[in-house]
Design a protein around this motif. Structure first.
Motif, short mmCIF file in Angstrom:
data_model
loop_
_atom_site.label_atom_id
_atom_site.label_comp_id
_atom_site.label_asym_id
_atom_site.label_seq_id
_atom_site.Cartn_x
_atom_site.Cartn_y
_atom_site.Cartn_z
N THR A 272 0.83 -1.21 0.00
CA THR A 272 0.00 0.00 0.00
C THR A 272 0.86 1.25 0.00
OG1 THR A 272 -1.76 -1.18 1.15
CG2 THR A 272 -1.82 1.22 1.25
N LEU A 276 -0.46 1.85 -4.35
CA LEU A 276 -1.47 0.87 -4.75
C LEU A 276 -2.36 0.59 -3.54
CD1 LEU A 276 -2.50 -1.19 -6.91
CD2 LEU A 276 -0.93 -2.84 -5.86
N ASP A 277 -3.66 0.74 -3.72
CA ASP A 277 -4.61 0.49 -2.64
C ASP A 277 -4.85 -1.02 -2.55
OD1 ASP A 277 -6.48 0.65 -0.69
OD2 ASP A 277 -8.10 1.39 -1.97
N VAL A 278 -4.39 -1.65 -1.45
CA VAL A 278 -4.47 -3.10 -1.28
C VAL A 278 -5.46 -3.40 -0.16
CG1 VAL A 278 -3.21 -5.23 -0.78
CG2 VAL A 278 -2.10 -3.39 -2.03
N ALA A 279 -6.46 -4.22 -0.46
CA ALA A 279 -7.44 -4.65 0.53
C ALA A 279 -7.21 -6.12 0.87
CB ALA A 279 -8.86 -4.44 -0.01
N SER A 315 -4.62 0.50 -9.84
CA SER A 315 -4.75 1.41 -8.70
C SER A 315 -5.27 0.69 -7.46
CB SER A 315 -5.72 2.55 -9.07
OG SER A 315 -7.01 2.03 -9.38
N ARG A 316 -5.78 -0.52 -7.63
CA ARG A 316 -6.34 -1.25 -6.50
C ARG A 316 -6.06 -2.75 -6.69
NH1 ARG A 316 -10.10 -1.12 -2.42
NH2 ARG A 316 -11.27 -3.08 -2.08
N ASP A 318 -6.90 -6.64 -4.49
CA ASP A 318 -7.64 -7.31 -3.43
C ASP A 318 -7.02 -8.67 -3.14
OD1 ASP A 318 -10.17 -5.65 -2.80
OD2 ASP A 318 -10.12 -5.70 -5.00
N ASP A 334 -6.65 -7.45 -9.39
CA ASP A 334 -6.34 -6.03 -9.57
C ASP A 334 -7.26 -5.46 -10.63
OD1 ASP A 334 -4.88 -5.83 -12.33
OD2 ASP A 334 -3.92 -7.55 -11.33
N ASP A 335 -7.22 -4.14 -10.81
CA ASP A 335 -8.10 -3.47 -11.78
C ASP A 335 -7.30 -2.82 -12.90
OD1 ASP A 335 -6.87 -1.45 -10.41
OD2 ASP A 335 -8.71 -0.39 -9.84
#
Length: 388
Positions: A272, A276-279, A315-316, A318, A334-335
């Motif tokens: 993160t 990169l937004d990591v969930a 950008s994201r 999961d 990812d997206d």
């Protein structure tokens, strides 16, 4: 009854001597024993013992020096020579012809089956035909049969000992081969882990290093965070490499454990930091896993995130863990537009993911997401029967 220490020592010393020396010593000993009646018994006649007896003893015993090379000819020659002993008069009696017994023992131990049987028949039949006294003939037959039996027992014992030595050598060879294979597997595992660690750390550092100069004037705080992330990634990589290479050193102190599933939230936090937004999420009831599956789950997730940072342009991302009754499923999505690669034709990272999953008895798939833009890596690792 156990052997006396002196006898056991003597046997070991004899076994270390060259075989020819042993045969020569045995021939000399038998020669002394067969000639002893000529000096150890009183001569009832006024004239010395007949010279013919000395000749027969020497001729009958001397071939024993070649008993290992030519067992059958030596036995035949010895039997023929001893049968001529009584041709002369004024000779001391020979209670036992030890040369023939030694030759029969050698034939029984070293010759083929048909040669052995032929010689025992020849010795017994010849004894009955040439010896006048039935008692003497019976005693000779018993002695020859006993020598034959002892020779066969010695041959069987040596064959058994040789088989045990061969089996021990084969097992030792198999142990060495298995040790070499285990070493190769360990080297391959270490190579995979080093690839994952370095690729992940370097990818994070490159992303942060590229972003740092862009925001160094417009957003100093963000630039400082980028440099902090670079340092943190480097320190983490060094720590993991030192931990991994420590297992190669002998006498090392307590070693830190390998990363496990419990370290995945920390891994997500590190990624993160790159922007990169990591969930991270889990579902189901977690349960204990074997150490190799724990490490594999961490490395697979790490490699999937590394591929996202390097290639996806996302950008994201999961990370989803699903605990079922018989398996653990790990989905990393990812997206980003990505490069469109899929297993098994992807790069080394995707191949490494598949190899790790297969080593644990699981499966791995990767490809474009069906529910939207982006890429998905899905791994299924079976749970042990006890856990299930």
């Amino acid at each position: 009854m156990p052997d006396l220490p002196f006898i056991a020592l003597l046997r070991r010393r004899i076994r270390t001597l060259p075989p020819q020396w042993v045969d020569v010593a045995l021939t000399a000993l038998v020669m002394v024993v067969q000639l002893w009646p000529f000096v150890g018994r009183d001569n009832p006649h006024d004239v010395p013992w007949h010279w013919w007896g000395y000749v027969v003893v020497v001729v009958a015993v001397t071939p024993l020096a070649w008993r290992r090379r030519m067992p059958v000819p030596v036995l035949i020659f010895t039997l023929l020579a001893t049968s001529l002993y009584d041709l002369a008069e004024n000779l001391p009696s020979q209670p036992i012809w030890y040369g023939g017994l030694v030759a029969m023992y050698t034939v029984a131990m070293r010759s083929s089956r048909w040669a052995r049987l032929s010689m025992i028949v020849l010795a017994t039949c010849g004894g009955m035909l040439l010896v006048g006294s039935s008692d003497t003939a019976l005693r000779g037959i018993v002695l020859f049969v006993a020598a034959y039996a002892i020779g066969r027992a010695a041959a069987v014992s040596r064959a058994y000992a040789a088989a045990l030595e061969e089996r021990a050598a084969r097992l030792e060879h198999e142990r060495q081969v298995e040790a070499e294979r285990a070493a190769e597997r360990e080297r391959a595992r270490i190579a995979h882990d080093m690839h994952d660690i370095l690729a992940h750390a370097v990818s994070l550092m490159v992303v942060q290093a590229e972003a740092g100069p862009v925001v160094v004037r417009s957003d100093p705080a963000r630039a400082e965070a980028a440099f902090d992330a670079i340092a943190a990634a480097g320190r983490d990589a060094m720590l993991q490499l030192r931990r991994m290479l420590g297992v190669l050193k002998e006498g090392e102190g307590p070693r830190a454990p390998q990363p496990t599933i419990g370290d995945l939230p920390t891994l997500a936090g590190q990624v993160t930091g790159t922007g990169l937004d990591v969930a991270y999420s889990t579902s189901g009831e977690p349960r204990p896993l074997p150490p190799d599956v724990e490490v594999a789950a961490y490395r697979i997730t790490q490699e999937a995130l590394t591929n996202i940072v390097k290639h996806a342009g996302a950008s994201r991302a999961d990370i989803r863990l699903r605990w079922d009754d018989d398996a653990l499923t790990i989905d990393v999505t990812d997206d980003g537009p990505g490069s469109g690669r899929s297993l098994p034709s992807g790069g080394n990272g995707l191949i490494g993911i598949q190899e790790r999953a297969t080593a644990c008895g699981g499966t791995a798939t990767a490809g474009r997401r069906a529910d939207g833009p982006g890429f998905q890596v899905s791994v299924r690792l079976p749970l042990p029967a006890t856990a299930a």
